[in-house]
Design an enzyme around this catalytic site. Structure first.
Site, PDB file in Angstrom:
ATOM      1  N   SER A 135     -15.031 -46.649 -35.566  1.00 51.79           N
ATOM      2  CA  SER A 135     -16.336 -46.302 -35.019  1.00 51.79           C
ATOM      3  C   SER A 135     -16.884 -47.301 -33.999  1.00 51.79           C
ATOM      4  O   SER A 135     -17.541 -46.870 -33.043  1.00 51.79           O
ATOM      5  CB  SER A 135     -17.340 -46.039 -36.149  1.00 51.79           C
ATOM      6  OG  SER A 135     -17.452 -47.153 -36.995  1.00 51.79           O
TER       7      SER A 135
ATOM      8  N   GLU B 277      -3.265 -28.608 -21.364  1.00 52.49           N
ATOM      9  CA  GLU B 277      -2.927 -29.591 -22.403  1.00 52.49           C
ATOM     10  C   GLU B 277      -4.074 -30.587 -22.602  1.00 52.49           C
ATOM     11  O   GLU B 277      -4.381 -30.995 -23.714  1.00 52.49           O
ATOM     12  CB  GLU B 277      -1.645 -30.355 -22.019  1.00 52.49           C
ATOM     13  CG  GLU B 277      -0.402 -29.482 -22.041  1.00 52.49           C
ATOM     14  CD  GLU B 277       0.880 -30.327 -21.973  1.00 52.49           C
ATOM     15  OE1 GLU B 277       0.890 -31.311 -21.220  1.00 52.49           O
ATOM     16  OE2 GLU B 277       1.840 -29.993 -22.681  1.00 52.49           O
TER      17      GLU B 277
ATOM     18  N   HIS C 105      -7.858 -31.690 -26.265  1.00 52.45           N
ATOM     19  CA  HIS C 105      -8.524 -32.832 -26.887  1.00 52.45           C
ATOM     20  C   HIS C 105     -10.014 -32.510 -26.982  1.00 52.45           C
ATOM     21  O   HIS C 105     -10.694 -32.420 -25.970  1.00 52.45           O
ATOM     22  CB  HIS C 105      -8.266 -34.101 -26.064  1.00 52.45           C
ATOM     23  CG  HIS C 105      -6.814 -34.491 -26.072  1.00 52.45           C
ATOM     24  ND1 HIS C 105      -6.306 -35.441 -26.916  1.00 52.45           N
ATOM     25  CD2 HIS C 105      -5.751 -34.000 -25.392  1.00 52.45           C
ATOM     26  CE1 HIS C 105      -4.992 -35.545 -26.734  1.00 52.45           C
ATOM     27  NE2 HIS C 105      -4.634 -34.681 -25.806  1.00 52.45           N
TER      28      HIS C 105
ATOM     29  N   ARG D 181     -13.813 -18.162 -11.255  1.00 55.89           N
ATOM     30  CA  ARG D 181     -14.744 -17.035 -11.186  1.00 55.89           C
ATOM     31  C   ARG D 181     -15.791 -17.292 -10.115  1.00 55.89           C
ATOM     32  O   ARG D 181     -16.313 -16.351  -9.516  1.00 55.89           O
ATOM     33  CB  ARG D 181     -15.488 -16.848 -12.510  1.00 55.89           C
ATOM     34  CG  ARG D 181     -14.598 -16.509 -13.682  1.00 55.89           C
ATOM     35  CD  ARG D 181     -15.450 -16.234 -14.913  1.00 55.89           C
ATOM     36  NE  ARG D 181     -16.220 -15.018 -14.781  1.00 55.89           N
ATOM     37  CZ  ARG D 181     -17.329 -14.741 -15.452  1.00 55.89           C
ATOM     38  NH1 ARG D 181     -17.836 -15.630 -16.300  1.00 55.89           N
ATOM     39  NH2 ARG D 181     -17.966 -13.597 -15.288  1.00 55.89           N
TER      40      ARG D 181
ATOM     41  N   ASN E 206     -15.052 -41.513 -25.015  1.00 56.58           N
ATOM     42  CA  ASN E 206     -15.297 -42.905 -25.385  1.00 56.58           C
ATOM     43  C   ASN E 206     -13.952 -43.597 -25.603  1.00 56.58           C
ATOM     44  O   ASN E 206     -12.904 -42.961 -25.551  1.00 56.58           O
ATOM     45  CB  ASN E 206     -16.217 -42.996 -26.607  1.00 56.58           C
ATOM     46  CG  ASN E 206     -15.628 -42.328 -27.828  1.00 56.58           C
ATOM     47  OD1 ASN E 206     -14.497 -42.614 -28.226  1.00 56.58           O
ATOM     48  ND2 ASN E 206     -16.389 -41.421 -28.427  1.00 56.58           N
ATOM     49  N   ALA E 207     -13.982 -44.899 -25.841  1.00 54.35           N
ATOM     50  CA  ALA E 207     -12.724 -45.653 -25.915  1.00 54.35           C
ATOM     51  C   ALA E 207     -11.842 -45.173 -27.067  1.00 54.35           C
ATOM     52  O   ALA E 207     -10.610 -45.187 -26.968  1.00 54.35           O
ATOM     53  CB  ALA E 207     -13.011 -47.156 -26.065  1.00 54.35           C
ATOM     54  N   ARG E 208     -12.450 -44.730 -28.153  1.00 53.62           N
ATOM     55  CA  ARG E 208     -11.656 -44.257 -29.282  1.00 53.62           C
ATOM     56  C   ARG E 208     -10.945 -42.942 -28.934  1.00 53.62           C
ATOM     57  O   ARG E 208      -9.748 -42.797 -29.184  1.00 53.62           O
ATOM     58  CB  ARG E 208     -12.567 -44.035 -30.498  1.00 53.62           C
ATOM     59  CG  ARG E 208     -11.817 -43.709 -31.766  1.00 53.62           C
ATOM     60  CD  ARG E 208     -12.788 -43.396 -32.900  1.00 53.62           C
ATOM     61  NE  ARG E 208     -12.142 -43.445 -34.195  1.00 53.62           N
ATOM     62  CZ  ARG E 208     -12.756 -43.218 -35.353  1.00 53.62           C
ATOM     63  NH1 ARG E 208     -14.048 -42.948 -35.362  1.00 53.62           N
ATOM     64  NH2 ARG E 208     -12.090 -43.256 -36.493  1.00 53.62           N
TER      65      ARG E 208
ATOM     66  N   HIS F  61      -6.884 -42.160 -28.428  1.00 56.13           N
ATOM     67  CA  HIS F  61      -6.185 -41.055 -29.103  1.00 56.13           C
ATOM     68  C   HIS F  61      -5.414 -40.216 -28.078  1.00 56.13           C
ATOM     69  O   HIS F  61      -4.261 -39.849 -28.298  1.00 56.13           O
ATOM     70  CB  HIS F  61      -7.183 -40.186 -29.866  1.00 56.13           C
ATOM     71  CG  HIS F  61      -6.521 -39.145 -30.704  1.00 56.13           C
ATOM     72  ND1 HIS F  61      -5.864 -39.441 -31.868  1.00 56.13           N
ATOM     73  CD2 HIS F  61      -6.369 -37.818 -30.532  1.00 56.13           C
ATOM     74  CE1 HIS F  61      -5.348 -38.337 -32.391  1.00 56.13           C
ATOM     75  NE2 HIS F  61      -5.644 -37.341 -31.593  1.00 56.13           N
TER      76      HIS F  61
ATOM     77  N   ARG G  72      -0.295 -38.726 -25.133  1.00 59.94           N
ATOM     78  CA  ARG G  72       0.068 -38.283 -23.792  1.00 59.94           C
ATOM     79  C   ARG G  72       0.797 -39.344 -22.989  1.00 59.94           C
ATOM     80  O   ARG G  72       0.966 -39.199 -21.775  1.00 59.94           O
ATOM     81  CB  ARG G  72      -1.182 -37.804 -23.046  1.00 59.94           C
ATOM     82  CG  ARG G  72      -1.959 -36.722 -23.772  1.00 59.94           C
ATOM     83  CD  ARG G  72      -1.100 -35.494 -24.090  1.00 59.94           C
ATOM     84  NE  ARG G  72      -1.879 -34.446 -24.766  1.00 59.94           N
ATOM     85  CZ  ARG G  72      -1.365 -33.297 -25.165  1.00 59.94           C
ATOM     86  NH1 ARG G  72      -0.083 -33.014 -24.996  1.00 59.94           N
ATOM     87  NH2 ARG G  72      -2.125 -32.404 -25.780  1.00 59.94           N
TER      88      ARG G  72
END
Lengths: 232, 232, 232, 232
Positions: free
Chosen positions: C55, C75, C79, C91, C175-177, C181, C186
């Protein structure tokens, strides 16, 4: 006054099985049309867990009803992703006089530093004082709460005197992935890849939830426990 | 013992402006290449708010530092989507003897039913008893807490006697969309499309956060306030 | 017709530093009042990463502007947690004739099974056919698209003929977290704890985002790379 | 080559009822112990919807299996909060030659500006050209795709030539609150509080999902439709 040392956890409702995980995973490689319902699932689930493919575990749902002290609920509700909550409200209803007091054998001392505490049993004196003080403060606080309510003070104001060991109750809904993340942080096991230092009381809740996962999704549970107890 | 009647809210850091919202929205219709930086933004922001196009408001970030009683933090942390938290821990540090007590003028009575309470000032007697009881219970609880710590009882056990009016502190990070959702539920305004019945103490926090939104994103704030105070 | 083999990634705006992570983490053990701004942060960040305390990394914000083909965007947008998006709309605007074609050296063959592909350079013939076919189909599709627009067919209908290698553009805020991820899935690195098999083209995007993390939060980045490239 | 004009939506599994919503809401005011299972639910659900108390609707779960063109899946997957996905992968399996072509009567022209388009039927000529061009480009693209696969080019490269009207398939899991949010944006109804301008093809998906909500949670659905079709 009612003093309890247990947590109450009930799996109210669920829609979750190992088959659901495998079916969701197979849509990416096989498709859903013509999916052979008899394909084995255990190897696939192990692979997903080991290599951390988490999304197939999300197509499942568990609704728990929990009764636990406020200090446990506060730790519980820090889990946000994949969790939904509804909790008893101290603004809307009168809270019942049910308070938590540690059972005999609950370690009362901690040594070491934050993040790496070790726990020790308390001395006889510590156990007596803890038990006595918690009962005394809880009782005084609740009597004060009732007196304020009798004076027609708003519930939301009167409850300010209540200590964090009073029981609350809530529904918590999650999926298997968010449940495993919870378990990875709120249980302490020797076979875990990462250390976790849950407070005993939330671990008492988590252990019961772990049993439900084990029963409803045995292959998922076995893979979780085998691969370091890290949510995929 | 320190008794306070205020909430402390500080905008520690932010990256948020009306221009950011307009730029994110325009990528869908104009693209970012060759975006004219001098295009007006107010009309577009009004349109996005009115027709509830929420995603352009998410490319912004606010980090608040808050000091408030536990019962306020508990309501605050129910906001999950788009929020991140780190809070002072009663397991890892000794909590300071700072407790909330309602200021003069804080309504002490509520009439009506849950979801539609109306608030009334308390009588002189109510005010005296509330203030006296909260101070008394807080003081006794904290003295007990300290005694348990002096006996080398673990902090996580000793804190069980502390009431929910003890102050805690936390960082809360959100974006403009999640902030407006918070404000729509935690403030009470005549021009709101939907009724909300926040407890006074969380409204004291929300009001300060609203001022920060108003200052950093004046067009967004004006549109929010104009269109029923509903997060887009 | 414009054929490109690169991805465009720009860090438009950020509010992120190693200090922010340490300050958020220290609120739990020290509190924010009287926090010594000169306390070292590197050891704490390493501890947080190693033991997966995620956190504190969330109180940070990165907004990227990306131009990439639709098959990459598809892809990317998988996330969800901690990500916000706004994308160019087929559109609402006429799409520009910019298409992706693999550069020389992009492996064209894969051997092995899903989840464990290995990649091989293509033969000369494969390279010629891939390049020729992609250019030919892209050109025909775009000419058809334009013809339909000239006939006053709605953009949202005409675009149905466009292939997934056409470029799109979007803002992505995280955010950095959530960024770590993304990078854990990736990018492909030898020092990763878990295998990942990203498609080359999204890795080209991720590599640029990784550089930005490295530059803005060097201690966080070093800890991420050291501890198996797993988001905490 | 298979050309289709329909969307396929199947409710694979669900755990959702009006009773679940009422039970979750009542934990805040009544508690779960001693909850009278025969209490009426309709009035409460109407109140929750009208005043936008959303969390009780989250303790429910719907898993849909959907087959739709890529351009529809792209709009669908923009829904992040409360949604989980697993999709067929063009990297891992050979895609089948199934393409979307608009049915007779699908409006082909749009007038007005973005966000407020009006749709008109196409002329005979437009209908002929659209249908012919989509079939022609789809066929050419697919033949090229197959040729590249026959040349042993990796699936992830070969698929770059495929247009966005090729069908994909996916599992999508949500709760009643996130489902209503989806319906509020992806259907167009006269009784909606806020305008929405969904593309016809995603509305075809949403309409089928709406029927499932109506059938499984009739009181929730009725309240949603009555109160402006805004997710609470």
């Amino acid at each position: 006054m009612d003093f309890q040392s247990e947590m109450y956890v009930e799996l109210v409702r669920h829609s979750a099985s190992d088959f659901d995980v495998a079916a969701a995973a197979r849509v990416s490689t096989i498709g859903a049309n013509g999916l052979d319902l008899n394909l084995p699932t255990e190897g696939l689930i192990n692979f997903l867990m080991r290599d951390r493919h988490g999304s197939p575990f999300e197509h499942t749902s568990f609704t728990f009803y929990v009764e636990a002290p406020i200090f446990v609920a506060r730790e519980f509700f820090r889990h946000r992703a994949g969790w939904s909550y509804n909790e008893e409200s101290g603004r809307y209803k009168e809270l019942a006089p049910v308070f938590y007091v540690p059972a005999d054998g609950r370690p009362l001392r901690q040594v070491g530093k934050p993040g790496a505490y070790q726990y020790k049993l308390g001395t006889y004196k510590q156990a007596m004082v803890v038990s006595g003080d918690i009962r005394r403060i809880s009782t005084e606080a609740y009597e004060t709460y009732k007196r304020l309510l009798d004076l027609d003070v708003a519930r939301e104001v009167a409850r300010m005197v209540l200590p964090v060991n009073i029981y609350t109750s809530f529904y918590a809904t999650c999926n298997a992935r968010s449940l495993m993340h919870f378990l990875s942080l709120r249980t302490k096991r020797d076979n875990a890849a990462f250390p976790s230092f849950p407070q005993k009381e939330i671990e008492m809740v988590a252990d019961q939830m772990e049993n439900e996962l084990k029963e409803t999704m045995p292959q998922t549970y076995a893979a979780f426990d085998k691969h370091g107890r890290v949510a995929p």
